[in-house]
Scaffold this motif. Structure first.
Motif, short mmCIF file in Angstrom:
data_model
loop_
_atom_site.label_atom_id
_atom_site.label_comp_id
_atom_site.label_asym_id
_atom_site.label_seq_id
_atom_site.Cartn_x
_atom_site.Cartn_y
_atom_site.Cartn_z
N ALA A 16 -35.75 -17.43 28.24
CA ALA A 16 -36.79 -18.13 29.00
C ALA A 16 -37.03 -19.54 28.47
CB ALA A 16 -38.08 -17.32 28.95
N GLY A 17 -36.44 -19.86 27.32
CA GLY A 17 -36.65 -21.18 26.75
C GLY A 17 -36.97 -21.06 25.27
N ASP A 18 -37.30 -22.19 24.64
CA ASP A 18 -37.58 -22.18 23.21
C ASP A 18 -38.98 -21.66 22.93
OD1 ASP A 18 -35.17 -23.08 22.45
OD2 ASP A 18 -35.74 -25.19 22.29
N VAL A 19 -39.08 -20.71 22.01
CA VAL A 19 -40.39 -20.26 21.54
C VAL A 19 -40.72 -21.06 20.29
CG1 VAL A 19 -41.69 -18.34 20.59
CG2 VAL A 19 -40.16 -17.96 22.51
N LYS A 20 -41.82 -21.80 20.37
CA LYS A 20 -42.12 -22.76 19.29
C LYS A 20 -42.89 -22.05 18.18
CE LYS A 20 -42.09 -26.45 22.69
NZ LYS A 20 -41.76 -25.56 23.84
N ALA A 21 -42.15 -21.25 17.41
CA ALA A 21 -42.78 -20.40 16.41
C ALA A 21 -43.27 -21.19 15.21
CB ALA A 21 -41.80 -19.32 15.95
N VAL A 38 -51.04 -16.78 4.95
CA VAL A 38 -51.61 -15.73 5.79
C VAL A 38 -51.71 -16.19 7.24
CG1 VAL A 38 -52.93 -14.71 3.91
CG2 VAL A 38 -53.97 -16.46 5.34
N GLY A 39 -51.90 -15.23 8.10
CA GLY A 39 -51.97 -15.52 9.53
C GLY A 39 -51.67 -14.23 10.26
N GLU A 40 -52.04 -14.17 11.54
CA GLU A 40 -51.79 -12.93 12.26
C GLU A 40 -50.32 -12.85 12.68
OE1 GLU A 40 -53.99 -13.19 16.13
OE2 GLU A 40 -54.65 -15.04 15.21
N SER A 41 -49.93 -11.71 13.23
CA SER A 41 -48.55 -11.55 13.69
C SER A 41 -48.25 -12.63 14.72
CB SER A 41 -48.36 -10.18 14.32
OG SER A 41 -48.62 -9.18 13.38
N GLY A 42 -47.08 -13.23 14.60
CA GLY A 42 -46.69 -14.24 15.56
C GLY A 42 -47.23 -15.61 15.25
N SER A 43 -47.87 -15.78 14.06
CA SER A 43 -48.41 -17.09 13.75
C SER A 43 -47.35 -18.01 13.17
CB SER A 43 -49.56 -16.95 12.75
OG SER A 43 -49.07 -16.37 11.55
N GLY A 44 -46.17 -17.46 12.87
CA GLY A 44 -45.08 -18.30 12.37
C GLY A 44 -44.93 -18.27 10.87
N LYS A 45 -45.67 -17.37 10.19
CA LYS A 45 -45.60 -17.38 8.73
C LYS A 45 -44.25 -16.87 8.22
CE LYS A 45 -48.31 -13.12 8.25
NZ LYS A 45 -47.98 -12.63 9.59
N SER A 46 -43.73 -15.82 8.86
CA SER A 46 -42.41 -15.34 8.44
C SER A 46 -41.33 -16.35 8.81
CB SER A 46 -42.09 -14.00 9.10
OG SER A 46 -42.65 -12.96 8.35
N THR A 47 -41.50 -16.99 9.95
CA THR A 47 -40.53 -18.01 10.37
C THR A 47 -40.49 -19.14 9.34
OG1 THR A 47 -41.15 -17.49 12.62
CG2 THR A 47 -39.82 -19.46 12.29
N LEU A 48 -41.64 -19.55 8.88
CA LEU A 48 -41.70 -20.60 7.85
C LEU A 48 -40.98 -20.13 6.59
CD1 LEU A 48 -42.64 -23.23 6.65
CD2 LEU A 48 -44.87 -22.22 6.21
N LEU A 275 -46.33 -18.93 22.75
CA LEU A 275 -45.66 -20.05 22.09
C LEU A 275 -44.45 -20.54 22.86
CD1 LEU A 275 -46.02 -18.94 18.38
CD2 LEU A 275 -47.34 -20.64 19.65
N LEU A 276 -44.18 -19.90 24.00
CA LEU A 276 -43.07 -20.36 24.83
C LEU A 276 -43.42 -21.73 25.42
CD1 LEU A 276 -40.33 -19.41 25.78
CD2 LEU A 276 -41.42 -18.39 27.77
N ASP A 277 -44.68 -21.86 25.81
CA ASP A 277 -45.12 -23.13 26.40
C ASP A 277 -46.57 -23.35 25.99
OD1 ASP A 277 -45.12 -25.41 27.82
OD2 ASP A 277 -45.47 -24.45 29.77
N PRO A 278 -46.80 -23.68 24.70
CA PRO A 278 -48.17 -23.74 24.21
C PRO A 278 -48.93 -24.94 24.81
CG PRO A 278 -46.63 -24.49 22.54
CD PRO A 278 -45.81 -24.04 23.70
N PRO A 279 -50.25 -24.80 24.95
CA PRO A 279 -51.03 -25.91 25.50
C PRO A 279 -51.06 -27.09 24.54
CG PRO A 279 -52.47 -24.17 24.66
CD PRO A 279 -51.07 -23.65 24.57
N ALA A 280 -51.27 -28.27 25.08
CA ALA A 280 -51.35 -29.46 24.23
C ALA A 280 -52.67 -29.40 23.45
CB ALA A 280 -51.28 -30.72 25.08
N GLY A 281 -52.74 -30.20 22.41
CA GLY A 281 -53.97 -30.26 21.64
C GLY A 281 -54.05 -29.14 20.63
N CYS A 282 -55.31 -28.89 20.20
CA CYS A 282 -55.51 -27.84 19.21
C CYS A 282 -55.22 -26.48 19.83
CB CYS A 282 -56.94 -27.88 18.70
SG CYS A 282 -57.29 -26.52 17.58
N ARG A 283 -54.44 -25.67 19.15
CA ARG A 283 -54.03 -24.39 19.75
C ARG A 283 -55.12 -23.32 19.64
NH1 ARG A 283 -47.59 -24.29 18.30
NH2 ARG A 283 -47.11 -26.02 19.69
#
Lengths: 315, 331
Positions: A16-21, A38-48, A275-283
């Motif tokens: 579907a496109g890039d997921v901006k993890a 720390v962060g919830e699941s899907g917050s990108g901590k493991s990706t980092l 995170l596929l198409d996150p809104p602009a600004g503060c998430r």
């Protein structure tokens, strides 16, 4: 500064496109610093965590630089990165229980790995045994197959192996998630002990567990929806958090000595943005009680006091 | 260790007993009477001569006693190593006939089974890391495994034997020759051996290649592979571990496949008129030759059991997990 990460972006390729993890991480790690990520699941901590040692097949490096002890870490180039793995950057994986080849004796596997990296197993063996004894394991572990070890023994063996070459940076990726509470504490303290003895210089301790991190980490880094929300000394982040997300996260935790009979713990209403198409600004805007017009623009991850950075206009 | 193999041996003995009993029962359920057909072939005129001959044959083959006694006699003579006398090739002993056929079957089966296993695993392992090879080996593998034995064998016999004329399509050696140790005879043997061998080899090859490819991909994605890679282990080491672990299910597969390949060789030997065990079985059924059928089946049963036992031992050597279970340790 042992680690300097600048604007690191790593996306996941999907149909579907890039997921901006991981969408722009900026932070530093001092020598000897343990940061709890720390962060919830899907917050990108493991990706980092993963992107600092090995991108997996679905991850795509987009931008950013990583500097370790003054040298650039070629995170985008897996082949060049190989020289740094194990020696400079090492990993204790989430799956420590199944991280060892089931058909090879532990010692043989370690020997194979070390020799393949151009190290002499013979020369390192005394140190390996010394460190195994340090975590309460005997030399006989080396003559066993992984299935002959208990889960905790496997975990400790992997911890010793991963840090055997005294890496500068250690990434501990949710190492406690499969353990019971008393073992969680023991593992975390062992890792802090490794830092104190100089086996590792600095450490990123990826976890869900803020309470555990508070006990061993020097600093806490909070991630939300692929971005850093707050990073500061552990005490400060827990006792006087500045980012609204951190505040709500901390207030959602039970406290020792406080009866929760009458008062329900408050959660954070809503859910993180896709995170596929996150809104602009503060998430965090949509879930934030303090949101105002300016939150349409992305807040910078700025230092509000020495060693304490927050990504919020109101901080 | 002793308990483990003791239990295994007991299971094998039990299997042997049941299989042999079934082998004894099945021919006797076949319609028709072998003695009657022998008499019909002799076309005797007088009923007395016919009756005398029937009595003679029945006593000779041991068919003159009740069934339960025949069954006991069967085990008793088996214990003496006596498989009886063939009805079809009367009066040759079954043991001699089978011993004459077994080398042909083994020469056909063993190379076909082992070579297809080795080559198939090798191809599969390479296909797992090479896109081009993956795109060719896999479809070809699927076609080969999906092909019925019979059809592939007929196609080979027709294409390479009859149309191209490269290989003979029947027998184990040229009828113009008598068995001897001359180069001419050995050449003829090899020429006749090649097509049946090729058909067995090809049919088995595809399955092994596909299985190995999938196993290697699975092992390369497993946790221990990921961990090794994260610690910068070279590709070579990770592949070596993955290959070794991927071989374990393939070994089990080899043991299982041995049984079906024995049946497969039956068709092959029939298509190519190759004088092995399979061919003997066909002739035994056609001629209601109880004793030959029993003997041939016994060799197949024993062959499958021995193959399984060897694989059991090999498995214990290569997989530490079986060793630990044997010692009664927790898995």
């Amino acid at each position: 500064m042992s680690l300097k990460v600048r604007d690191l972006r790593v996306y996941y390729r999907t149909l579907a496109g890039d997921v901006k993890a991981l969408d722009g991480a900026d932070f530093e790690l001092a020598d000897g610093e343990i940061t709890g990520l720390v962060g919830e699941s899907g917050s990108g901590k493991s990706t980092l965590g993963k992107s600092l040692i090995k991108l997996d097949g679905r991850m795509r490096y987009v931008s950013g630089t990583v500097e370790l002890d003054g040298a650039e870490l070629p995170v985008r180039d897996s082949a060049r990165m190989n020289d740094f793995r194990f020696r400079e950057v090492s990993l204790i994986p989430q799956y420590a229980m199944s991280a060892m080849n089931p058909t090879r004796k532990v010692g043989r596997m370690i020997a194979d790995l070390l020799e393949s990296r151009g190290e002499r197993f013979r020369a390192l063996r005394p140190e390996l045994v010394r460190r195994l004894e340090l975590v309460g394991l005997g030399e006989q572990v080396l003559g066993r197959y992984p299935i002959e070890l208990s889960g905790g023994m496997k975990q400790r063996t992997v911890m010793v192996l991963s840090t055997l070459l005294d890496p500068s940076l250690l990434i501990a990726d949710e190492v406690t998630s499969a353990l019971d509470v008393s073992n969680q504490r023991a593992v975390a303290e062992t890792l802090a002990g490794f830092r104190d003895r100089g086996f590792v210089k600095s450490m990123i301790f990826v976890t869900h567990d803020v309470a555990l991190v508070n006990q061993i980490a020097d600093t806490i880094t909070v991630m939300y929806a692929g971005r850093l929300a707050e990073k500061g000394p552990a005490k400060t982040v827990v006792n006087s958090p500045r980012h609204p997300y951190t505040r709500m996260l901390i207030s959602a935790l039970p406290e020792v000595g406080v009866s929760h009979g009458e008062r329900r713990l408050s959660g954070i209403p809503g859910s993180p943005p896709a995170l596929l198409d996150p809104p602009a600004g503060c998430r965090f805007r949509d879930r934030c009680p303090l949101a105002f017009d300016k939150c349409e623009q992305e807040p910078p991850f700025a230092e509000v006091e020495p060693d304490h950075s927050v990504a919020c206009w109101k901080a | 260790m002793r308990r483990y193999f003791g239990r295994k041996l007991f299971v094998y003995a039990l299997t042997f007993f049941i299989a042999m009993t079934v082998n004894w029962i099945i021919p006797r359920f076949m319609p028709g009477d072998p003695v009657q057909s022998r008499l019909a072939r002799a076309s005797l005129q007088s009923p007395e001569a016919s009756a005398a001959m029937q009595a003679y044959y029945e006593r000779l083959f041991g068919l003159d006693v009740p069934l339960w006694q025949q069954y006991l006699n069967f085990w008793a003579s088996l214990a003496r190593g006596d498989l009886g006398i063939s009805i079809w090739l009367f009066p040759q002993p079954v043991g001699d006939i089978i011993l004459g056929a077994v080398p042909y079957s083994l020469a056909l089966l063993l190379p076909a089974i082992l070579l297809s296993w080795v080559v198939g695993n090798w191809f599969g392992a390479y296909a797992a890391r090479n896109r081009w090879l993956d795109n060719t080996v896999l479809p070809v593998g699927y076609v080969l495994t999906a092909t019925p034995y019979m059809w592939l064998a007929l196609l080979l016999a027709w294409g390479l034997g009859i149309v191209a004329g490269l290989f003979p399509v029947g027998g184990a050696y040229s009828f113009a020759l008598t068995p001897s140790a001359t180069p001419e005879f050995v050449g003829s043997l090899l020429q006749h051996w090649f097509l049946p061998f090729l058909s067995l080899f090809l049919v088995a090859l595809g399955g092994w290649a596909i299985g190995m490819r999938n196993m290697i991909i699975y092992e390369l994605e497993s946790d221990y592979s990921n961990y090794l890679e994260a610690l910068g282990a070279p590709r070579r080491l990770v592949r070596r571990y993955a290959f070794r672990n991927a071989m374990l299910p393939q070994l089990t597969g080899l043991a299982l496949q041995l049984g079906t390949l024995v049946a497969g060789s039956l068709l092959t030997e029939i298509v190519f008129s190759y004088p092995g065990l399979g061919y003997l079985i066909l002739q035994a059924i056609r001629n209601q030759d109880f004793f030959l059928l029993q003997g041939a089946f016994m060799f197949i049963v024993v062959g499958v059991l021995i193959a399984n036992f060897i694989i059991d031992i090999v498995y214990v050597l290569v997989d530490p997990r079986t060793r630990i279970q044997m010692q009664g340790g927790a898995a």
